[in-house]
Scaffold this active site. Structure first.
Site, PDB file in Angstrom:
ATOM      1  N   TYR A  16       0.831  -1.207   0.000  1.00 13.27           N
ATOM      2  CA  TYR A  16       0.000   0.000   0.000  1.00 13.27           C
ATOM      3  C   TYR A  16       0.865   1.256   0.000  1.00 13.27           C
ATOM      4  O   TYR A  16       0.502   2.278  -0.585  1.00 13.27           O
ATOM      5  CB  TYR A  16      -1.004  -0.014   1.166  1.00 13.27           C
TER       6      TYR A  16
ATOM      7  N   HIS B 223     -14.917   2.603  -1.059  1.00 12.87           N
ATOM      8  CA  HIS B 223     -13.851   1.667  -0.683  1.00 12.87           C
ATOM      9  C   HIS B 223     -12.739   2.327   0.122  1.00 12.87           C
ATOM     10  O   HIS B 223     -11.642   1.798   0.209  1.00 12.87           O
ATOM     11  CB  HIS B 223     -13.277   0.993  -1.940  1.00 12.87           C
TER      12      HIS B 223
ATOM     13  N   CYS C 115      -3.177   2.232  21.025  1.00 12.24           N
ATOM     14  CA  CYS C 115      -3.269   0.889  21.613  1.00 12.24           C
ATOM     15  C   CYS C 115      -2.065   0.001  21.292  1.00 12.24           C
ATOM     16  O   CYS C 115      -1.967  -1.109  21.812  1.00 12.24           O
ATOM     17  CB  CYS C 115      -4.559   0.198  21.158  1.00 12.24           C
TER      18      CYS C 115
ATOM     19  N   SER D 234     -15.404  -2.158 -14.056  1.00  7.21           N
ATOM     20  CA  SER D 234     -15.750  -3.451 -14.660  1.00  7.21           C
ATOM     21  C   SER D 234     -17.130  -3.930 -14.226  1.00  7.21           C
ATOM     22  O   SER D 234     -17.641  -4.908 -14.760  1.00  7.21           O
ATOM     23  CB  SER D 234     -14.694  -4.503 -14.305  1.00  7.21           C
TER      24      SER D 234
ATOM     25  N   PRO E  53     -13.806   1.445 -22.362  1.00  9.07           N
ATOM     26  CA  PRO E  53     -13.330   0.884 -23.641  1.00  9.07           C
ATOM     27  C   PRO E  53     -13.809  -0.558 -23.856  1.00  9.07           C
ATOM     28  O   PRO E  53     -13.838  -1.026 -24.995  1.00  9.07           O
ATOM     29  CB  PRO E  53     -11.799   0.897 -23.509  1.00  9.07           C
TER      30      PRO E  53
ATOM     31  N   ALA F  14     -12.212   7.456 -20.777  1.00 12.76           N
ATOM     32  CA  ALA F  14     -13.000   8.504 -20.132  1.00 12.76           C
ATOM     33  C   ALA F  14     -12.341   9.872 -20.285  1.00 12.76           C
ATOM     34  O   ALA F  14     -13.026  10.889 -20.405  1.00 12.76           O
ATOM     35  CB  ALA F  14     -13.180   8.173 -18.655  1.00 12.76           C
TER      36      ALA F  14
HETATM   37  P1  OAD Z   1     -11.379  -2.923 -12.633  1.00 16.07           P
HETATM   38  O1  OAD Z   1      -9.919  -3.064 -12.841  1.00 16.07           O
HETATM   39  O2  OAD Z   1     -12.157  -4.113 -12.252  1.00 16.07           O
HETATM   40  O3  OAD Z   1     -12.033  -2.313 -13.938  1.00 16.07           O
HETATM   41  C1  OAD Z   1     -11.483  -1.186 -14.581  1.00 16.07           C
HETATM   42  C2  OAD Z   1     -12.364  -0.849 -15.763  1.00 16.07           C
HETATM   43  O4  OAD Z   1     -11.883   0.354 -16.328  1.00 16.07           O
HETATM   44  C3  OAD Z   1     -12.353  -1.920 -16.859  1.00 16.07           C
HETATM   45  O5  OAD Z   1     -13.687  -2.232 -17.218  1.00 16.07           O
HETATM   46  C4  OAD Z   1     -11.604  -1.239 -18.009  1.00 16.07           C
HETATM   47  O6  OAD Z   1     -12.100  -1.628 -19.283  1.00 16.07           O
HETATM   48  C5  OAD Z   1     -11.921   0.216 -17.731  1.00 16.07           C
HETATM   49  N1  OAD Z   1     -10.941   1.177 -18.262  1.00 16.07           N
HETATM   50  C6  OAD Z   1      -9.612   1.018 -18.487  1.00 16.07           C
HETATM   51  N2  OAD Z   1      -9.065   2.148 -18.957  1.00 16.07           N
HETATM   52  C7  OAD Z   1     -10.070   3.059 -19.020  1.00 16.07           C
HETATM   53  C8  OAD Z   1     -10.153   4.428 -19.433  1.00 16.07           C
HETATM   54  N3  OAD Z   1      -9.090   5.093 -19.851  1.00 16.07           N
HETATM   55  N4  OAD Z   1     -11.366   5.047 -19.375  1.00 16.07           N
HETATM   56  C9  OAD Z   1     -12.458   4.368 -18.932  1.00 16.07           C
HETATM   57  N5  OAD Z   1     -12.444   3.094 -18.539  1.00 16.07           N
HETATM   58  C10 OAD Z   1     -11.268   2.443 -18.587  1.00 16.07           C
HETATM   59  O7  OAD Z   1     -11.556  -1.736 -11.565  1.00 16.07           O
HETATM   60  P2  OAD Z   1     -12.839  -1.374 -10.708  1.00 16.07           P
HETATM   61  O8  OAD Z   1     -14.089  -1.614 -11.461  1.00 16.07           O
HETATM   62  O9  OAD Z   1     -12.587  -0.016 -10.141  1.00 16.07           O
HETATM   63  O10 OAD Z   1     -11.804  -2.966  -4.732  1.00 16.07           O
HETATM   64  O11 OAD Z   1     -12.708  -2.437  -9.554  1.00 16.07           O
HETATM   65  C11 OAD Z   1     -13.634  -2.444  -8.527  1.00 16.07           C
HETATM   66  C12 OAD Z   1     -12.959  -2.805  -7.251  1.00 16.07           C
HETATM   67  O12 OAD Z   1     -12.224  -4.030  -7.406  1.00 16.07           O
HETATM   68  C13 OAD Z   1     -11.895  -1.826  -6.789  1.00 16.07           C
HETATM   69  O13 OAD Z   1     -12.427  -0.718  -6.089  1.00 16.07           O
HETATM   70  C14 OAD Z   1     -11.052  -2.680  -5.904  1.00 16.07           C
HETATM   71  C15 OAD Z   1     -10.920  -3.878  -6.793  1.00 16.07           C
HETATM   72  O14 OAD Z   1     -10.576  -5.068  -6.171  1.00 16.07           O
HETATM   73  C16 OAD Z   1     -11.216  -3.062  -3.546  1.00 16.07           C
HETATM   74  O15 OAD Z   1     -10.014  -2.896  -3.404  1.00 16.07           O
HETATM   75  C17 OAD Z   1     -12.165  -3.362  -2.444  1.00 16.07           C
END
Ligand code: OAD
Length: 254
Positions: A72, A124, A155, A194, A219, A236
């Site tokens: 992290y 999150h 603590c 996603s 995309p 985006a």
């Molecule tokens: P993901 O990595 O699952 O999805 C990212 C999405 O962004 C995909 O659908 C890509 O196609 C899209 N993408 C990539 N480049 C892009 C761009 N330039 N413009 C627009 N879209 C683009 O990430 P999240 O959906 O954010 O949770 O994942 C959800 C959660 O899963 C996160 O918050 C995290 C992860 O595990 C925790 O850590 C609890």
């Protein structure tokens, strides 16, 4: 990939101009153009290189707190070097143009706030905040002792990032606000996610059920794609500014 450029559907432009209440859900894709890795993209996503069960669960932290803390810390330094991109800035612009605007994000990178978005609902958590693993209270500062992770000044338990790990509940107040925002808006944008991780992934479907027009910007296809009223395929950081220019050409010309 089909990028709309300035040729957005008239119905979408009308929905945007007429919207009384816009809610946006963002995921890691909106920060991809800032150089912050997504999670599930096949080559570049974090989960292509690291196993979430080693790094993003309470059990992983208990097994190897140093590994998790260091991972992290590395991500925190990536985020600190990143800058908000035109997609983040376009959402700040949109917030100023519509009567009611709610920003819900799954991102922990704080880039929406750095761009100028207000009242961001963080589902999150935020990687810049630290809390006590034992007592879950936020710890704004601590004395470095050379231990990794540092001990809680209250603590003595280990400190951890204030992010939601797999198997943990989302902050209830944020989830309640996100649900309310999704169920009461007339236009909902799902951007750069996603749509796989629940409960965040259920929000666009809540918006659909409650009669909102739903727009996806991504995309790649997701489980939302077939149900969304409008799907804008592409990054985006290009599509959001182009969409706003197309919806409000006069203001942009002055
Ligand atoms: P993901 O990595 O699952 O999805 C990212 C999405 O962004 C995909 O659908 C890509 O196609 C899209 N993408 C990539 N480049 C892009 C761009 N330039 N413009 C627009 N879209 C683009 O990430 P999240 O959906 O954010 O949770 O994942 C959800 C959660 O899963 C996160 O918050 C995290 C992860 O595990 C925790 O850590 C609890």
């Amino acid at each position: 990939m089909n990028s709309f450029g300035d040729r957005f559907p008239a119905a979408l432009l009308a929905a945007l101009r007429d919207a009384r209440h816009v809610t946006t859900l963002t995921g890691s894709g909106i920060s991809a153009e800032s150089g912050v890795p997504t999670f599930r993209d096949a080559q570049t996503g974090l989960w292509a290189k690291f196993r979430p069960e080693d790094l993003a669960t309470p059990e992983a932290f208990q097994r190897n707190p140093k590994l998790v803390w260091d991972w992290y810390a590395w991500r925190r330094s990536l985020v600190a070097q990143a800058q908000p991109n035109p997609g983040h800035h376009a959402l700040v612009d949109l917030e100023r143009r519509v009567p009611r605007f709610r920003m819900v994000t799954q991102n922990v990178d704080g880039l929406h706030q750095r761009a100028g978005s207000r009242d961001v609902i963080e589902l999150h958590g935020n990687i810049s905040r630290t809390k006590c693993f034992e007592e879950s209270v936020l710890i704004p500062s601590w004395t470095e002792t050379g231990e990794t992770p540092p001990p809680c000044p209250n603590c003595g338990g280990p400190l951890r990032p204030d992010v939601v790990w797999f198997g943990e509940a989302l902050p209830q107040a944020a989830l309640d606000q996100a649900l309310e925002a999704s169920q009461s808006c007339d236009l909902f944008f799902s951007i750069g996610t996603s749509t796989l991780v629940h409960p965040a992934a259920s929000l666009p479907f809540q918006a659909l059920q409650h009669g909102a027009t739903v727009v996806e910007i991504n995309p790649d296809p997701t489980p939302l794609t077939a149900r969304a009223h409008h799907v804008l395929r592409g990054p985006a950081g290009e599509l959001l500014p182009a969409l706003l220019r197309a919806a409000w050409p006069a203001q942009n010309a002055t």
